[in-house]
Design an enzyme around this catalytic site. Structure first.
Site, PDB file in Angstrom:
ATOM      1  N   ARG A  33     -16.756   6.636   2.699  1.00  0.00           N
ATOM      2  CA  ARG A  33     -15.406   7.090   2.319  1.00  0.00           C
ATOM      3  C   ARG A  33     -14.896   8.157   3.285  1.00  0.00           C
ATOM      4  NH1 ARG A  33     -14.080   5.411  -2.857  1.00  0.00           N
ATOM      5  NH2 ARG A  33     -15.804   5.240  -4.287  1.00  0.00           N
ATOM      6  N   ASN A  85       0.670  12.294  -4.777  1.00  0.00           N
ATOM      7  CA  ASN A  85       0.347  11.006  -5.395  1.00  0.00           C
ATOM      8  C   ASN A  85       1.274  10.755  -6.575  1.00  0.00           C
ATOM      9  OD1 ASN A  85      -1.235   8.631  -5.937  1.00  0.00           O
ATOM     10  ND2 ASN A  85      -2.226   9.731  -7.619  1.00  0.00           N
ATOM     11  N   ASP A 143      -6.886  12.183  -9.649  1.00  0.00           N
ATOM     12  CA  ASP A 143      -5.719  12.374 -10.529  1.00  0.00           C
ATOM     13  C   ASP A 143      -5.748  13.723 -11.249  1.00  0.00           C
ATOM     14  OD1 ASP A 143      -4.791   9.835  -9.805  1.00  0.00           O
ATOM     15  OD2 ASP A 143      -5.870   8.855 -11.428  1.00  0.00           O
ATOM     16  N   SER A 196       3.623  10.637 -13.328  1.00  0.00           N
ATOM     17  CA  SER A 196       3.417  12.001 -12.828  1.00  0.00           C
ATOM     18  C   SER A 196       3.346  11.976 -11.318  1.00  0.00           C
ATOM     19  CB  SER A 196       2.070  12.555 -13.327  1.00  0.00           C
ATOM     20  OG  SER A 196       1.900  12.394 -14.713  1.00  0.00           O
ATOM     21  N   THR A 255      -5.889  16.666  -5.001  1.00  0.00           N
ATOM     22  CA  THR A 255      -7.053  17.526  -4.803  1.00  0.00           C
ATOM     23  C   THR A 255      -8.281  16.622  -4.915  1.00  0.00           C
ATOM     24  OG1 THR A 255      -7.046  18.029  -7.154  1.00  0.00           O
ATOM     25  CG2 THR A 255      -5.929  19.608  -5.712  1.00  0.00           C
ATOM     26  N   SER A 277       6.690  -0.788  -3.833  1.00  0.00           N
ATOM     27  CA  SER A 277       8.028  -0.502  -4.364  1.00  0.00           C
ATOM     28  C   SER A 277       8.321   0.997  -4.329  1.00  0.00           C
ATOM     29  CB  SER A 277       8.199  -1.067  -5.777  1.00  0.00           C
ATOM     30  OG  SER A 277       7.468  -0.331  -6.711  1.00  0.00           O
ATOM     31  N   ASN A 278       7.289   1.820  -4.467  1.00  0.00           N
ATOM     32  CA  ASN A 278       7.518   3.270  -4.343  1.00  0.00           C
ATOM     33  C   ASN A 278       7.863   3.653  -2.909  1.00  0.00           C
ATOM     34  OD1 ASN A 278       7.158   5.051  -6.827  1.00  0.00           O
ATOM     35  ND2 ASN A 278       5.507   3.561  -7.072  1.00  0.00           N
ATOM     36  N   HIS A 311       1.282   8.692 -10.190  1.00  0.00           N
ATOM     37  CA  HIS A 311       0.346   8.036 -11.118  1.00  0.00           C
ATOM     38  C   HIS A 311       1.125   7.565 -12.344  1.00  0.00           C
ATOM     39  CE1 HIS A 311      -3.497   7.077 -12.902  1.00  0.00           C
ATOM     40  NE2 HIS A 311      -3.028   7.589 -14.020  1.00  0.00           N
ATOM     41  N   ARG A 341      -7.449   3.904  -3.341  1.00  0.00           N
ATOM     42  CA  ARG A 341      -8.728   4.431  -2.876  1.00  0.00           C
ATOM     43  C   ARG A 341      -8.795   5.908  -3.224  1.00  0.00           C
ATOM     44  NH1 ARG A 341     -11.890   1.945   1.136  1.00  0.00           N
ATOM     45  NH2 ARG A 341     -12.654   3.975   1.791  1.00  0.00           N
TER      46      ARG A 341
HETATM   47  C1  GAR Z   1       2.562   2.247  -9.172  1.00  0.00           C
HETATM   48  O1  GAR Z   1       2.763   1.999 -10.542  1.00  0.00           O
HETATM   49  C2  GAR Z   1       1.767   3.519  -8.978  1.00  0.00           C
HETATM   50  O2  GAR Z   1       2.074   4.509  -9.906  1.00  0.00           O
HETATM   51  C3  GAR Z   1       0.362   3.018  -9.184  1.00  0.00           C
HETATM   52  O3  GAR Z   1       0.332   1.771  -8.528  1.00  0.00           O
HETATM   53  C4  GAR Z   1       1.634   1.196  -8.564  1.00  0.00           C
HETATM   54  C5  GAR Z   1       2.030   0.855  -7.147  1.00  0.00           C
HETATM   55  O4  GAR Z   1       3.245   0.148  -7.131  1.00  0.00           O
HETATM   56  N1  GAR Z   1      -0.598   3.911  -8.649  1.00  0.00           N
HETATM   57  C6  GAR Z   1      -1.788   4.112  -9.188  1.00  0.00           C
HETATM   58  O5  GAR Z   1      -2.178   3.547 -10.171  1.00  0.00           O
HETATM   59  C7  GAR Z   1      -2.660   5.117  -8.441  1.00  0.00           C
HETATM   60  N2  GAR Z   1      -3.808   5.432  -9.226  1.00  0.00           N
HETATM   61  P1  GAR Z   1       4.041  -0.034  -5.769  1.00  0.00           P
HETATM   62  O6  GAR Z   1       3.040  -0.575  -4.747  1.00  0.00           O
HETATM   63  O7  GAR Z   1       5.086  -1.035  -6.094  1.00  0.00           O
HETATM   64  O8  GAR Z   1       4.593   1.301  -5.368  1.00  0.00           O
END
Ligand code: GAR
Length: 208
Positions: A70, A112, A150, A141, A146, A14-15, A114, A96
């Site tokens: 990785r 990123n 997070d 956020s 880096t 969705s992002n 978060h 990841r």
């Molecule tokens: C979002 O809430 C994003 O902030 C989170 O995963 C979701 C992805 O949603 N990311 C993390 O937790 C990263 N550590 P999306 O696939 O619908 O964008």
């Protein structure tokens, strides 16, 4: 300047969709060159292909046997990103840990999102962590990536209230709405060359 983006994502995307919407609305001067996922069935791949953007599943399994699995995986990710000539990399729900191999290829050009107000609740299940902690406010956020998970300098944050009746789902949904606003905004600031960084402190250069 129009920035060429590579998106790394593991889920529904969705992002990623919010970024595409901002591009189509003209509020983000960018083009998404490629989407890479570590999950074959990630909805984000379907979304990208439906917009004629290459959606590539890069299977982590063959790398798992290698010593630095990785890093080896990130080497492959970096190669795809370079092939598509991206300027910057967007982690949009990418589950990841990114290694120095990728970070060195795109210094201060990996972003990123978060779902918490960092440094509170890093890592997995940030919304659940906030609820279990009993926090009254959480949020999201956008930060530079880096090597610490997070831990990179924050570019923008948005707070949301935590309500008494909230579940992980209802809180996640409230936070997600804000995510969709701040991620394209942060990327546009980057595209405009308006992000200035002094150590951990990121500030916005005001346009004249
Ligand atoms: C979002 O809430 C994003 O902030 C989170 O995963 C979701 C992805 O949603 N990311 C993390 O937790 C990263 N550590 P999306 O696939 O619908 O964008």
């Amino acid at each position: 300047m129009t920035i060429a983006l590579g998106v790394l994502a593991s889920g529904r995307g969705s992002n990623f969709q919010a970024i595409l919407d901002a591009i189509h609305q003209g509020t983000l001067d960018a083009i998404v060159k490629v989407v890479i996922s570590n999950k074959a069935d990630a909805l984000v791949l379907e979304r990208s292909r439906s917009h004629q953007i290459p959606g590539i599943f890069l299977d982590p399994k063959p790398f798992a046997q290698k010593e630095n699995s990785r890093e080896a995986y990130d080497q492959a990710v970096g190669q795809v990103l370079q092939e598509h000539r991206v300027d910057a990399v967007v982690l949009a729900g990418y589950m990841r840990i990114v290694t120095s191999v990728l970070i060195r290829q795109f210094p201060w050009k990996i972003f990123n999102i978060h779902p918490s107000l960092l440094p509170a609740f890093p890592g997995l299940h940030a919304q659940r962590q906030a609820l279990e902690w009993g926090a009254k406010v959480s949020g999201c956020s956008v930060h530079f990536v880096t090597e610490g998970v997070d831990e990179g300098p924050v570019i923008i944050q948005e707070a949301v209230p935590i309500l008494d009746h909230d579940t992980e789902e209802s809180l996640s949904e409230r936070i997600l709405k804000r995510e969709h606003e701040i991620f394209p905004k942060a990327l546009q600031w980057f595209a405009e060359g308006r992000l200035s960084r002094d150590g951990r402190r990121v500030s916005l250069i005001h346009s004249v």
